[in-house]
Write a protein that holds these residues in place. Structure first.
Motif, PDB file in Angstrom:
ATOM      1  N   GLU A   1      32.049  20.560  36.901  1.00  0.00           N
ATOM      2  CA  GLU A   1      30.756  21.764  36.468  1.00  0.00           C
ATOM      3  C   GLU A   1      30.630  22.865  37.334  1.00  0.00           C
ATOM      4  O   GLU A   1      30.200  24.262  37.634  1.00  0.00           O
ATOM      5  N   LEU A   2      30.972  22.896  39.371  1.00  0.00           N
ATOM      6  CA  LEU A   2      31.108  24.051  40.057  1.00  0.00           C
ATOM      7  C   LEU A   2      32.268  24.587  39.681  1.00  0.00           C
ATOM      8  O   LEU A   2      31.684  25.949  39.705  1.00  0.00           O
ATOM      9  N   LEU A   3      33.431  24.405  39.336  1.00  0.00           N
ATOM     10  CA  LEU A   3      33.812  25.694  39.007  1.00  0.00           C
ATOM     11  C   LEU A   3      34.101  26.437  37.535  1.00  0.00           C
ATOM     12  O   LEU A   3      33.689  27.454  38.015  1.00  0.00           O
TER      13      LEU A   3
ATOM     14  N   LEU B   1      37.035  22.807  31.507  1.00  0.00           N
ATOM     15  CA  LEU B   1      36.172  23.488  31.349  1.00  0.00           C
ATOM     16  C   LEU B   1      35.572  24.135  30.729  1.00  0.00           C
ATOM     17  O   LEU B   1      34.549  24.201  30.469  1.00  0.00           O
ATOM     18  N   ALA B   2      36.806  24.076  29.718  1.00  0.00           N
ATOM     19  CA  ALA B   2      35.707  24.392  27.994  1.00  0.00           C
ATOM     20  C   ALA B   2      34.932  22.851  26.823  1.00  0.00           C
ATOM     21  O   ALA B   2      34.772  22.820  26.067  1.00  0.00           O
ATOM     22  N   SER B   3      34.684  22.009  28.162  1.00  0.00           N
ATOM     23  CA  SER B   3      34.482  20.333  27.461  1.00  0.00           C
ATOM     24  C   SER B   3      35.151  19.886  26.488  1.00  0.00           C
ATOM     25  O   SER B   3      34.011  19.001  26.015  1.00  0.00           O
ATOM     26  N   GLU B   4      36.002  20.516  26.266  1.00  0.00           N
ATOM     27  CA  GLU B   4      36.910  19.710  25.455  1.00  0.00           C
ATOM     28  C   GLU B   4      37.876  18.217  25.297  1.00  0.00           C
ATOM     29  O   GLU B   4      37.631  17.656  24.404  1.00  0.00           O
ATOM     30  N   TYR B   5      37.520  17.685  27.099  1.00  0.00           N
ATOM     31  CA  TYR B   5      37.275  15.945  27.632  1.00  0.00           C
ATOM     32  C   TYR B   5      36.027  15.473  26.972  1.00  0.00           C
ATOM     33  O   TYR B   5      35.619  16.840  28.120  1.00  0.00           O
ATOM     34  N   ASP B   6      35.944  13.722  26.773  1.00  0.00           N
ATOM     35  CA  ASP B   6      34.622  13.198  27.153  1.00  0.00           C
ATOM     36  C   ASP B   6      34.750  13.293  28.425  1.00  0.00           C
ATOM     37  O   ASP B   6      35.248  12.575  28.413  1.00  0.00           O
TER      38      ASP B   6
END
Length: 354
Positions: free
Chosen positions: A82-84, A26-31
């Motif tokens: 993205e929804l979450l 959720l923090a977009s830390e993974y590509d």
């Protein structure tokens, strides 16, 4: 005061790992165009076993946030993530509630508790006797909310809807009513306790032939109130006669009532709803029966802050404010930790004896 199932104080390591991986997603830390780290890499980073990593990923797969692709690895489902993200950033709770003037104190308590918890709350009203109306309200709430508080419908035909929400891992708390066959979290008043104490109050006032009248039998609350009534009779050595139980089957039938009182001759009645109790009381007075001298009353379903219209009726007062607060707290818990054990919270009602 409340009665609840025991909570486990131990949180399995795979659930903690699942929360950490979810937080990074959720923090977009993974590509999101590439795979998650290999299981062996996660084992080394978090110092856990391969089975712990596999169980954590299995939960995320069931939630639809990641999927395993053969010969490639585990990838993030970008649309779901993205929804979450949007739901969690909005911090909104959906409350699907029937169109009614009741439960206002409970709703006010929900708004107050939501403010304390740092989330917003939106009411999605529906027609309590329409499954279609309930379903539409639920679907609308799902588009905007990170979790739902649902007051189940009056027709008791919404179990498939509730089971679908549970299967889809929707954070869900049922309010006031629930199905015994469903493990979904719920917050309800302790109906068994209320039924027992209301019946006992009639017994302690000297009544010995105590009937029970319900507007319609079948809800979880009614069954528990009935069980409490029977337990009180047995505890005090009074007859538990099936003939003293009257189900009005959804309609106020004066002929049915007349036959019941003439044949069974109860000296007290425990009525499972507020309005039905007032109707039965009026019927008896119109028939020349002295209340409470000839027939004493106890009833369920008065609400906090309600002015009791009849001071000669012992009343079980629903603890709606505490139910509202606990519903928000429990749902916040479900949103934060979806894999935590599901709980049923029973709030003990107040008994006003007259």
């Amino acid at each position: 005061m409340e009665r609840k199932k025991e909570d486990s104080v131990f949180t399995p390591r795979y659930r903690k790992l699942r929360e950490e991986i979810l937080a990074r997603i959720l923090a977009s830390e993974y590509d999101e165009t590439r795979c998650l780290p290999k299981e062996s890499e996660l084992c080394r980073e978090f110092r856990v076993s391969r089975s712990t990593v596999a169980k954590a990923l299995d939960v995320l797969v069931k939630q639809g946030l990641v999927k395993r692709i053969r010969r490639r690895g585990t990838v993030i489902v970008r649309q779901k993530a993205e929804l979450l993200r949007r739901k969690r950033s909005a911090g909104e709770i959906g409350v699907v509630f029937p169109l009614t003037n009741y439960w206002q104190a409970a709703l006010n308590a929900m708004f107050d508790e939501a403010g304390k918890q740092g989330v917003s709350l939106t009411i999605y009203p529906y027609d309590w006797l329409s499954l279609q109306s309930e379903t539409e309200a639920v679907e609308k709430a799902l588009k905007n909310s990170s979790g739902l508080i649902l007051y189940p419908g009056g027709r008791r035909d919404d179990l498939p809807l509730i089971e679908r929400l549970d299967a889809e891992k929707t954070p869900l708390v049922l309010f006031d009513l629930y199905f015994d066959s469903s493990p979904v979290c719920c917050v309800v008043e302790d109906n068994f306790y209320g039924g027992y104490k209301a019946t006992e109050a009639l017994i302690l006032s000297g009544r010995r032939r105590i009937g029970l009248i319900t507007p319609q039998f079948g809800e979880s609350s009614g069954a528990e109130r009935y069980a409490g009534y029977r337990a009180a009779l047995r505890r005090h050595g009074l007859p538990d006669e099936e003939s003293l139980f009257l189900d009005l089957q959804g309609k106020f039938d004066t002929e049915m009532l007349r036959f019941y009182f003439e044949k069974q001759k109860p000296d007290a009645v425990f009525v499972l709803s507020h309005m039905t109790a007032l109707q039965v009381r009026h019927f008896l007075i119109q028939s020349g029966v002295r209340v409470p001298a000839d027939v004493q009353f106890a009833k369920f379903d008065a609400f906090q802050g309600e002015e009791f219209t009849k001071r000669d009726i012992t009343t079980v007062v629903q603890p709606e404010e505490e139910m509202g607060r606990q519903s928000v707290r429990l749902l916040k818990e479900r949103i934060s930790e979806p894999e935590a054990p599901k709980r049923k919270i029973f709030i003990v009602p107040e008994i006003c004896i007259h």
